[in-house]
Scaffold this motif. Structure first.
Motif, PDB file in Angstrom:
ATOM      1  N   THR A  10       0.804  -1.215   0.000  1.00  0.00           N
ATOM      2  CA  THR A  10       0.000   0.000   0.000  1.00  0.00           C
ATOM      3  C   THR A  10       0.840   1.271   0.000  1.00  0.00           C
ATOM      4  N   GLU A  13      -3.909   4.248   0.343  1.00  0.00           N
ATOM      5  CA  GLU A  13      -5.011   3.419  -0.137  1.00  0.00           C
ATOM      6  C   GLU A  13      -6.208   3.445   0.831  1.00  0.00           C
ATOM      7  N   LYS A  15      -8.970   4.693   0.518  1.00  0.00           N
ATOM      8  CA  LYS A  15     -10.215   4.494  -0.218  1.00  0.00           C
ATOM      9  C   LYS A  15     -10.530   3.014  -0.413  1.00  0.00           C
ATOM     10  N   ASN A  16      -9.498   2.183  -0.475  1.00  0.00           N
ATOM     11  CA  ASN A  16      -9.671   0.785  -0.861  1.00  0.00           C
ATOM     12  C   ASN A  16      -9.401  -0.240   0.234  1.00  0.00           C
ATOM     13  N   GLN A  19     -12.312  -2.346   2.350  1.00  0.00           N
ATOM     14  CA  GLN A  19     -13.068  -3.341   1.585  1.00  0.00           C
ATOM     15  C   GLN A  19     -12.182  -4.502   1.146  1.00  0.00           C
ATOM     16  N   CYS A  20     -10.935  -4.199   0.844  1.00  0.00           N
ATOM     17  CA  CYS A  20      -9.997  -5.260   0.476  1.00  0.00           C
ATOM     18  C   CYS A  20      -9.827  -6.244   1.630  1.00  0.00           C
ATOM     19  N   ASP A  85      -6.853  -2.562  -4.362  1.00  0.00           N
ATOM     20  CA  ASP A  85      -8.070  -2.290  -5.132  1.00  0.00           C
ATOM     21  C   ASP A  85      -8.714  -3.569  -5.670  1.00  0.00           C
ATOM     22  N   ARG A  87     -10.791  -7.367  -4.750  1.00  0.00           N
ATOM     23  CA  ARG A  87     -11.695  -8.010  -3.799  1.00  0.00           C
ATOM     24  C   ARG A  87     -11.980  -9.440  -4.238  1.00  0.00           C
ATOM     25  N   TYR A 170     -10.881  -2.859  -9.061  1.00  0.00           N
ATOM     26  CA  TYR A 170     -11.336  -1.477  -9.237  1.00  0.00           C
ATOM     27  C   TYR A 170     -10.124  -0.605  -9.595  1.00  0.00           C
ATOM     28  N   LYS A 173      -8.859   5.477  -9.510  1.00  0.00           N
ATOM     29  CA  LYS A 173      -9.165   6.458  -8.464  1.00  0.00           C
ATOM     30  C   LYS A 173      -9.587   7.756  -9.128  1.00  0.00           C
TER      31      LYS A 173
END
Length: 286
Positions: A10, A13, A15-16, A19-20, A85, A87, A170, A173
């Motif tokens: 990372t 990160e 933003k991600n 969820q990751c 990014d 999943r 994803y 960005k």
């Protein structure tokens, strides 16, 4: 749950990362985050979601990931190669668990997964749909090949199984970050090409599909003239692989990923051939 450690690298990160990591809960025994200097809440959020945090200065992806394999006290059988990014949906995790149980005691040492690639909020179904990578491998049999760009997971023995279900990627960005990242990639791609031309010894790769991809890149694509090959690649992906069916998002991604990016790589190769000199050391991590 499988006997696996997910390694995630990372920088900025926030933003991600949540969820990751959530996509690994109940699936991987452990998550390791290797950060290279985030200035946002990435590290804080990763800790709050149960990840073990390590810091290491970044040079290029393969070197950073292999450092993680060797220096983060991994004691699980499997390693998961995961970007912030990316999943794993539930159906994919179920398929992987069943595959590992079914192949217990065999020489199945890797698992390859294709991506559902999202760009500017849209899942690309055509031109970019076949992007895939070996995302799981046994610690005793796998590693990342020592390349600065497009580094594959490689096995020293055995074979990999390909999953039917896909992971989610994803890959966006904003355009500023996307363009900066691809410029950064292009320099590394140039460096790999120059080292290949200068006779750098290639890693021994057991996986035949990965070896075929490398052969196509260095023995077919790079045999075409500079700049023309970027144009031909764009036409192939956008027209013959039906990338135009993904609309404006597909056009933008394929343009940047093939024509613009590969044209930029060729420009940097030409610049290096004209000026020579040592490689620039790139320590940024985006």
């Amino acid at each position: 749950m499988i006997d696996a450690t997910a390694i995630i690298m990372t920088k900025n990160e926030e933003k991600n990362i949540v969820q990751c990591l959530e996509s690994m809960k109940g699936f991987a025994k452990r998550c390791v985050v290797i950060d290279c200097g985030s200035t946002d809440r990435t590290v804080e959020l990763a800790k709050a979601n149960g990840a073990d945090i390590f810091y290491h200065e970044f040079e290029y992806y393969a070197k950073q990931f292999n450092w993680g394999i060797d220096n983060t006290d991994i004691n699980t059988e499997w390693i998961i190669r995961l970007d912030a990014d990316e999943r794993f949906p539930e159906d994919l995790k179920d398929e992987i668990e069943k595959c590992i149980i079914k192949n217990f005691g065999t020489d199945m040492n890797g698992i390859t997964i294709s991506a559902d690639l999202y760009f500017m909020g849209k899942c690309l179904k055509y031109g970019a749909k076949n992007k895939c990578k070996m995302m799981l491998f046994k610690k005793a049999n796998g590693r990342i090949e020592d390349r600065r760009r497009d580094a594959h997971s490689i096995l020293n023995s055995g074979y990999s199984e390909e999953m039917k279900n896909k992971f989610l990627h994803y890959d966006f960005k904003n355009l500023d970050i996307f363009i900066k990242r691809y410029n950064w990639y292009a320099t590394r791609e140039m460096q790999d090409y120059i080292e290949y031309k200068n006779g750098k010894k290639e890693d021994n790769i057991a996986d035949k599909d990965i070896q075929q991809t490398k052969n196509l890149k260095f023995n077919v694509y790079y045999r075409f003239p500079k700049f023309l090959r970027a144009i031909l690649l764009f036409i192939y992906v956008y027209v013959f692989k039906l990338g135009f069916l993904d609309g404006v998002s597909g056009l933008m991604f394929i343009f940047f990923d093939t024509l613009w990016y590969r044209f930029l790589v060729d420009a940097k190769i030409l610049e290096y051939e004209q000026t020579g000199g040592p490689f620039e050391k790139l320590s940024a991590c985006e």
